[in-house]
Scaffold this active site. Sequence first.
Site, short mmCIF file in Angstrom:
data_model
loop_
_atom_site.label_atom_id
_atom_site.label_comp_id
_atom_site.label_asym_id
_atom_site.label_seq_id
_atom_site.Cartn_x
_atom_site.Cartn_y
_atom_site.Cartn_z
N ASP A 1 -22.99 4.11 -34.36
CA ASP A 1 -23.36 2.93 -33.45
C ASP A 1 -23.18 1.64 -33.85
OD1 ASP A 1 -23.49 2.36 -30.58
OD2 ASP A 1 -25.77 2.45 -30.65
N GLY A 2 -23.04 0.76 -33.25
CA GLY A 2 -23.08 -0.81 -33.24
C GLY A 2 -21.67 -1.36 -33.64
N TRP B 1 -20.93 -5.54 -33.69
CA TRP B 1 -20.22 -6.10 -35.06
C TRP B 1 -19.30 -6.79 -34.71
CZ3 TRP B 1 -15.83 -5.86 -37.44
CH2 TRP B 1 -15.68 -6.13 -38.83
N HIS C 1 -14.65 -0.96 -34.05
CA HIS C 1 -14.09 0.64 -34.16
C HIS C 1 -13.33 0.74 -35.37
CE1 HIS C 1 -16.25 1.21 -30.40
NE2 HIS C 1 -15.33 0.83 -29.62
N TRP D 1 -16.80 7.83 -21.23
CA TRP D 1 -15.87 7.78 -20.32
C TRP D 1 -16.07 6.65 -19.61
CZ3 TRP D 1 -11.20 10.12 -21.51
CH2 TRP D 1 -11.35 11.28 -22.23
N ARG E 1 -16.97 3.78 -20.20
CA ARG E 1 -16.40 2.54 -20.53
C ARG E 1 -15.34 1.86 -20.12
NH1 ARG E 1 -18.43 2.05 -26.72
NH2 ARG E 1 -20.46 2.61 -26.39
N LEU F 1 -16.40 20.28 -48.42
CA LEU F 1 -17.30 19.74 -47.31
C LEU F 1 -16.66 20.26 -45.71
CD1 LEU F 1 -19.38 17.42 -46.40
CD2 LEU F 1 -17.48 15.74 -46.36
N ARG G 1 -28.80 7.25 -37.39
CA ARG G 1 -28.22 6.46 -36.14
C ARG G 1 -28.24 4.95 -36.67
NH1 ARG G 1 -28.29 6.65 -29.93
NH2 ARG G 1 -27.12 4.97 -29.59
N ILE H 1 -31.31 9.66 -28.78
CA ILE H 1 -30.43 10.51 -29.31
C ILE H 1 -28.95 10.55 -28.38
CG2 ILE H 1 -30.07 13.26 -29.61
CD1 ILE H 1 -32.83 13.17 -30.45
N SER H 2 -29.31 9.95 -27.22
CA SER H 2 -28.06 9.58 -26.45
C SER H 2 -27.07 11.02 -26.37
CB SER H 2 -27.05 8.48 -27.06
OG SER H 2 -27.74 7.26 -27.15
N GLU I 1 -34.99 15.65 -39.79
CA GLU I 1 -35.59 14.34 -40.32
C GLU I 1 -34.53 13.25 -39.57
OE1 GLU I 1 -38.37 14.17 -41.87
OE2 GLU I 1 -38.58 16.51 -41.66
C1 IPE Z 1 -23.73 6.89 -28.78
O1 IPE Z 1 -23.38 5.67 -28.63
C2 IPE Z 1 -22.20 7.86 -28.77
C3 IPE Z 1 -21.29 7.51 -29.92
C4 IPE Z 1 -21.62 6.88 -30.97
C5 IPE Z 1 -20.17 8.33 -30.09
P1 IPE Z 1 -23.52 4.60 -27.30
O2 IPE Z 1 -23.32 3.34 -27.93
O3 IPE Z 1 -22.59 5.61 -26.41
O4 IPE Z 1 -24.85 5.23 -27.00
P2 IPE Z 1 -25.85 4.69 -25.70
O5 IPE Z 1 -24.96 4.47 -24.52
O6 IPE Z 1 -26.21 3.37 -26.14
O7 IPE Z 1 -27.27 5.38 -25.80
C1 IPE Z 2 -20.22 3.08 -31.15
O1 IPE Z 2 -20.15 1.79 -31.09
C2 IPE Z 2 -18.75 3.90 -31.40
C3 IPE Z 2 -18.54 4.35 -30.04
C4 IPE Z 2 -19.64 4.76 -29.03
C5 IPE Z 2 -17.51 4.83 -29.62
P1 IPE Z 2 -20.40 1.13 -29.91
O2 IPE Z 2 -18.91 0.74 -29.15
O3 IPE Z 2 -21.25 1.73 -28.96
O4 IPE Z 2 -21.11 -0.45 -30.29
P2 IPE Z 2 -22.09 -1.23 -29.60
O5 IPE Z 2 -23.26 -0.47 -29.37
O6 IPE Z 2 -21.69 -1.53 -28.18
O7 IPE Z 2 -22.38 -2.24 -30.55
MG MG Z 3 -23.50 1.83 -28.71
#
Ligand code: IPE
Ligand code: IPE
Ligand code: MG
Length: 249
Positions: A17-18, A22, A34, A66, A68, A128, A185, A192-193, A204
């Site tokens: 995530d993030g 970034w 991405h 979806w 988004r 792996l 995460r 946990i989303s 853990e």
């Molecule tokens: C969780 O990230 C899903 C993935 C990393 C693929 P999100 O950015 O979609 O999660 P929320 O919506 O902030 O919980």
């Molecule tokens: C995680 O990064 C990747 C996916 C969910 C596909 P994000 O796109 O959620 O990035 P932030 O959370 O908006 O920074």
């Molecule tokens: Mg995110």
Amino acid sequence: MSESARKIPRHVAIIMDGNGRWARRRGLPRFAGHKSGLESVRAVVRCCLKEGVEVLTLFAFSSENWRRPAEEVGLLMNLFMTALDYEVAKLHKNGVRLRIIGERSAFAPELVARIEASERLTANNGALTLVIAANYGGRWDITRAARVLAERVAAGTLAAADINEAMLRAELSIADLPEPDLFIRTGGEQRISNFLLWQLAYTEMHFTPLLWPEFRDEAFNGALESYGQRQRRFGRTGEQVEQEEKKGG
Ligand code: IPE
Ligand code: IPE
Ligand code: MG
């Protein structure tokens, strides 16, 4: 690999995530995050191969993503497709077995074809197992498993009273793999989303404020370090676990 008997998790599961944040911080479109995140995937795969992690599960696209903007969803699907095109040969060469989990029916037929081909090509690799969760949701996974058991009850081959945890677990997406030992995460959020809900019961947890494109070798090794220092009790007392560890080693 290292002289010290470092405890290495068999299975690491990561919510990457993030990426968006970034990119925004650099004045770039979210998609640039991405793309940069793909380099972190390569780094973490390399680390897992080096350290002897058996399974790496990456959350690439949730069943909720979806929601988004259509443009971002489209770009993510394209990135997934090109990543499969360009990375699979290298993964195969390194002995990586690919598994994609999640609901495939929502994907374009070309993408499904690539997914199937990459799984087929790498099916016998043993260095792996790389599990990519795409259009995956933990609730979807459990619901699907429940449906399979319900169908058996309806067909008269299973009595509802005989259903147990092992039976439900056996119908989940990665039933043949060990459950995750370490969950990571990135991105600072502590949730946990809808990732692997059932499988994370005793995992853990490691949360880091680093954004996914920033998460490379050093950060991954830091997470392994933190994992190595934990005592996993699975309901027992700390003394019981220590005694067993003495007996075992
Ligand atoms: C969780 O990230 C899903 C993935 C990393 C693929 P999100 O950015 O979609 O999660 P929320 O919506 O902030 O919980
Ligand atoms: C995680 O990064 C990747 C996916 C969910 C596909 P994000 O796109 O959620 O990035 P932030 O959370 O908006 O920074
Ligand atoms: Mg995110």
